[in-house]
Design a protein around this motif. Structure first.
Motif, PDB file in Angstrom:
ATOM      1  N   TYR A 118       0.798  -1.326   0.216  1.00 45.89           N
ATOM      2  CA  TYR A 118       0.011  -0.022  -0.010  1.00 45.89           C
ATOM      3  C   TYR A 118       0.754   1.178  -0.021  1.00 45.89           C
ATOM      4  O   TYR A 118       1.691   1.267   0.693  1.00 45.89           O
ATOM      5  CB  TYR A 118      -0.915  -0.079   1.194  1.00 45.89           C
ATOM      6  N   ALA A 119       0.462   2.033  -0.889  1.00 42.19           N
ATOM      7  CA  ALA A 119       1.377   3.452  -1.105  1.00 42.19           C
ATOM      8  C   ALA A 119       1.029   4.355   0.179  1.00 42.19           C
ATOM      9  O   ALA A 119      -0.257   4.548   0.426  1.00 42.19           O
ATOM     10  CB  ALA A 119       0.957   4.307  -2.522  1.00 42.19           C
ATOM     11  N   ASP A 120       1.721   4.590   1.004  1.00 43.45           N
ATOM     12  CA  ASP A 120       1.565   5.420   2.214  1.00 43.45           C
ATOM     13  C   ASP A 120       1.172   6.828   1.614  1.00 43.45           C
ATOM     14  O   ASP A 120       2.144   7.461   1.137  1.00 43.45           O
ATOM     15  CB  ASP A 120       2.954   5.391   2.857  1.00 43.45           C
ATOM     16  N   PRO A 121      -0.019   7.503   1.696  1.00 46.69           N
ATOM     17  CA  PRO A 121      -0.250   8.833   1.318  1.00 46.69           C
ATOM     18  C   PRO A 121       0.501   9.995   2.182  1.00 46.69           C
ATOM     19  O   PRO A 121       0.346  10.981   1.747  1.00 46.69           O
ATOM     20  CB  PRO A 121      -1.908   8.851   1.696  1.00 46.69           C
ATOM     21  N   GLU A 122       1.062   9.559   3.202  1.00 42.84           N
ATOM     22  CA  GLU A 122       1.648  10.410   4.069  1.00 42.84           C
ATOM     23  C   GLU A 122       3.061  10.738   3.382  1.00 42.84           C
ATOM     24  O   GLU A 122       3.857  11.701   3.755  1.00 42.84           O
ATOM     25  CB  GLU A 122       1.889  10.053   5.386  1.00 42.84           C
TER      26      GLU A 122
END
Ligand SMILES: [Zn+2]
Length: 65
Positions: free
Chosen positions: A47-51
């Motif tokens: 999962y790509a970390d939006p942060e």
């Protein structure tokens, strides 16, 4: 819209960079391996970390001249 997966095919190396976008929830198997050899290779996904800040792709970087 839930295209927020970074992914990588352990067989051919196909990933979100090659695809030009992040993978969606439906992107479970490698499209390249499926089309070229009819083999379903399960993609390694994370999962790509939006942060996290967007990391520049080396091939996009302007050459210093
Ligand atoms: Zn593949």
């Amino acid at each position: 819209m839930s295209e927020c997966w970074l992914f990588h095919c352990p067989e051919c190396g196909f990933g979100e960079r090659e695809l030009g976008r992040k993978g969606g929830d439906h992107d479970v198997y490698c499209e390249v391996c499926l089309e070229e050899s009819g083999v379903r290779v399960r993609l390694l996904r994370w999962y790509a970390d939006p942060e996290a800040p967007e990391t520049e792709l080396p091939e996009k970087a302007e050459p210093a001249k």
